[in-house]
Design a protein around this motif. Structure first.
Motif, short mmCIF file in Angstrom:
data_model
loop_
_atom_site.label_atom_id
_atom_site.label_comp_id
_atom_site.label_asym_id
_atom_site.label_seq_id
_atom_site.Cartn_x
_atom_site.Cartn_y
_atom_site.Cartn_z
N SER A 48 48.94 114.10 99.04
CA SER A 48 49.75 114.02 100.26
C SER A 48 48.96 114.44 101.49
O SER A 48 49.44 115.20 102.35
N ALA A 49 47.72 113.96 101.56
CA ALA A 49 46.93 114.09 102.79
C ALA A 49 46.86 112.69 103.38
O ALA A 49 46.93 111.70 102.64
N LYS A 167 52.88 122.46 98.37
CA LYS A 167 51.83 121.53 98.84
C LYS A 167 50.66 121.53 97.86
O LYS A 167 50.35 122.53 97.24
N LYS A 168 49.98 120.38 97.79
CA LYS A 168 48.87 120.26 96.85
C LYS A 168 47.58 120.84 97.41
O LYS A 168 47.31 120.75 98.62
N ILE A 175 40.68 120.92 106.41
CA ILE A 175 39.95 120.04 105.50
C ILE A 175 40.01 120.65 104.10
O ILE A 175 39.85 121.87 103.94
N GLY A 176 40.23 119.83 103.10
CA GLY A 176 40.15 120.28 101.71
C GLY A 176 39.02 119.52 101.02
O GLY A 176 38.71 118.39 101.41
N THR A 177 38.42 120.15 100.05
CA THR A 177 37.34 119.47 99.31
C THR A 177 37.60 119.61 97.82
O THR A 177 38.27 120.55 97.39
N PHE A 196 39.55 115.86 101.91
CA PHE A 196 40.90 115.51 102.35
C PHE A 196 41.16 116.06 103.75
O PHE A 196 40.77 117.19 104.05
N THR A 197 41.84 115.27 104.55
CA THR A 197 42.30 115.77 105.85
C THR A 197 43.46 114.90 106.32
O THR A 197 43.62 113.77 105.87
#
Ligand code: PLP
Length: 360
Positions: A48-49, A167-168, A175-177, A196-197
Motif C-alpha cells: 500500500s505504497a 500499515k505494512k 522511504i521504505g526499503t 517504497f515511497t
C-alpha cells in the motif's frame, strides 16, 4: 534439518517457478521489462505504497534511498548499532556519518528516546531497522523526526510483510526499503531489493538513480548507479509473492509455537503482526549451547555477533566497547533457531527439546 528450508520451498512451487524462468529465457528480455513492471505493481499494491521501485539488493535500496533524499558528505544519519553492516555501510559509502544508537532489550529495535538525544543540526536522516521482522516504533520515531524535517528511511530488509498499526512495513515512513536475498522472508534466487515511497518526486529520483541517473536514454541528469533488478529474479518473485501470505500464516504459527516454548526473558519479543525473519533466543554460554545443538543435529546462527560501533570498519568513528551496552549484550547472547515456512512441526519440536537440553 535445514536452517532455512529453501529446497522444500522450491519443490513446493517448482512447476510455477520453472515455467516463469523458461518464459523469461525465451523472451530475451533480461533487464527490466514486463516481469519487473508486474512485480513493482504487485509490490506497491501489497505494501500500500504509491510507488515500489525494484532494485539490485537491500544494500543498494538503502544507498539509493539516501541519494534520493540528498544525504551526502557532512550529514549525520542516526541508525542502530545492532544490525547487519549494510545499514551503516550505505551511510558511510556516500560520505555521511553513521551515528549509532543503542536498541531496546525487548525487541532489539532502535530506542526512540535515544534517537532524540543523538540529533544534532547535522542530522539529515534516521534509518530505523525493523530487525527480526518486528517493525521499529515508527510512531515515536516519526514524532521525533517530523517536526525537525529529518527524513526517515525504514531498513525493512527483514520485515517485508510485517504490519505496524494497520500499515505494512515499507509504507511506514518517507522511504521504505527491503531485500530479496534468498533467506529473507520474501527471497529470490540471487540478489534483489525494493524501495517504497508514496512521494511522487522521491519516486522519480529513485527510479532515475537506480538507472545511472538517466532521464531519458543517455541523458544523465544525476549521478546514479546500476541498481536494477533483473527479469529472472522478478519472475521468481512474482511466483513467490502469490504464496507469500500463506507462508506468513505458517511463519506466525511457528513463531507462536516457539513463543510458547521459551520464556519471554529468554528470547527476543515477537510481535503477532511481525514476520519473524529469524527466530532468535538469548542464551548465556552461547558457544556451549551451539556445540550441544550441533551434536543434536540442530543448526543455528548468530545475527549478529558484533555490533557495528565496535567493528573495525567503523573504528574511525571513535566508539569504544561499553558505549552501547544493550547492543553489546545482545550480540553476546542472541542465537537464531531453524525457521522458515517449511519447518515441519516435528522439526520444531526437535529444536525446542534440543534447546531445552542445551540450556538446562
Ligand atoms: C539483509 C539485510 C540488508 C542487506 O540486504 P542485501 O539484499 O543483502 O544487500 C540490510 N539490512 C538488514 C537489516 C538486512 O538484514
Amino acid at each position: 534439518m535445514e536452517f532455512i528450508n529453501l529446497k522444500a520451498q522450491y519443490n513446493a512451487y517448482k512447476s510455477e517457478i520453472d515455467d516463469a524462468i523458461a518464459a523469461v529465457l525465451s523472451s530475451g528480455q533480461f533487464i527490466m521489462g514486463k516481469e519487473v513492471e508486474a512485480l513493482e505493481n504487485a509490490l506497491a499494491n501489497y505494501v500500500s505504497a504509491k510507488y515500489a521501485i525494484s532494485c539490485s539488493s537491500g544494500t543498494d535500496a538503502l544507498l539509493i534511498a539516501l541519494l534520493a533524499i540528498g544525504v551526502g558528505a557532512g550529514d549525520e544519519v542516526i541508525t542502530p548499532a545492532f544490525t547487519f553492516a549494510a545499514t551503516a555501510e550505505a551511510i558511510a559509502l556516500i560520505g555521511a556519518k553513521p551515528v549509532f544508537t543503542d536498541v531496546k532489550e525487548r525487541d532489539a529495535n532502535i530506542d526512540p528516546k535515544l534517537i532524540e538525544r543523538a540529533i544534532t543540526p547535522k542530522t539529515k536522516a534516521i534509518i530505523p531497522v525493523s530487525l527480526y521482522g518486528n517493525c521499529a516504533d515508527f510512531d515515536e520515531i516519526e514524532r521525533v523526526a517530523s517536526d525537525r524535517k529529518i527524513a526517515v528511511i525504514e531498513d525493512g530488509c527483514q520485515s517485508f510483510g510485517a504490519i505496524y498499526k494497520g500499515k505494512k512495513s515499507g509504507a511506514l515512513s518517507d522511504i521504505g526499503t527491503t531485500s530479496f536475498f534468498p533467506s529473507k522472508p520474501l527471497g529470490c534466487y540471487g540478489d534483489g531489493g525494493a524501495i517504497f515511497t508514496s512521494d511522487k518526486n522521491l519516486a522519480k529520483k529513485i527510479e532515475q538513480i537506480r538507472n545511472h541517473g538517466q532521464e531519458g536514454r543517455y541523458e544523465h541528469t544525476a549521478i546514479g548507479l546500476n541498481g536494477r533488478l533483473d527479469a529472472l529474479q522478478a519472475a521468481i518473485l512474482n511466483v513467490k509473492l502469490k504464496h507469500f501470505d500463506d507462508e506468513l500464516q505458517t511463519r506466525r504459527k511457528l513463531a507462536s509455537g516457539y513463543n510458547a516454548a521459551f520464556d519471554e526473558s529468554k528470547r527476543i519479543f515477537y510481535d503477532q503482526n511481525g514476520v519473524a525473519a529469524q527466530y532468535t533466543i538469548r542464551v548465556k554460554n552461547r558457544d556451549k549451547v551451539v556445540e550441544t545443538l550441533t551434536k543434536l543435529g540442530v543448526p543455528s546462527a548468530v545475527h549478529y555477533p558484533k555490533p557495528l560501533h565496535i567493528q573495525k570498519a567503523f573504528s574511525y568513528l571513535g566508539y569504544k566497547e561499553g558505549d552501547l551496552p544493550i547492543s553489546e549484550k545482545l550480540s553476546n547472547e542472541v542465537l537464531s533457531l531453524p525457521f522458515s515456512a517449511f519447518l515441519t512441526q516435528e522439526e520444531q519440536e526437535k529444536v525446542i527439546s534440543a534447546v531445552k537440553e542445551a540450556t538446562c
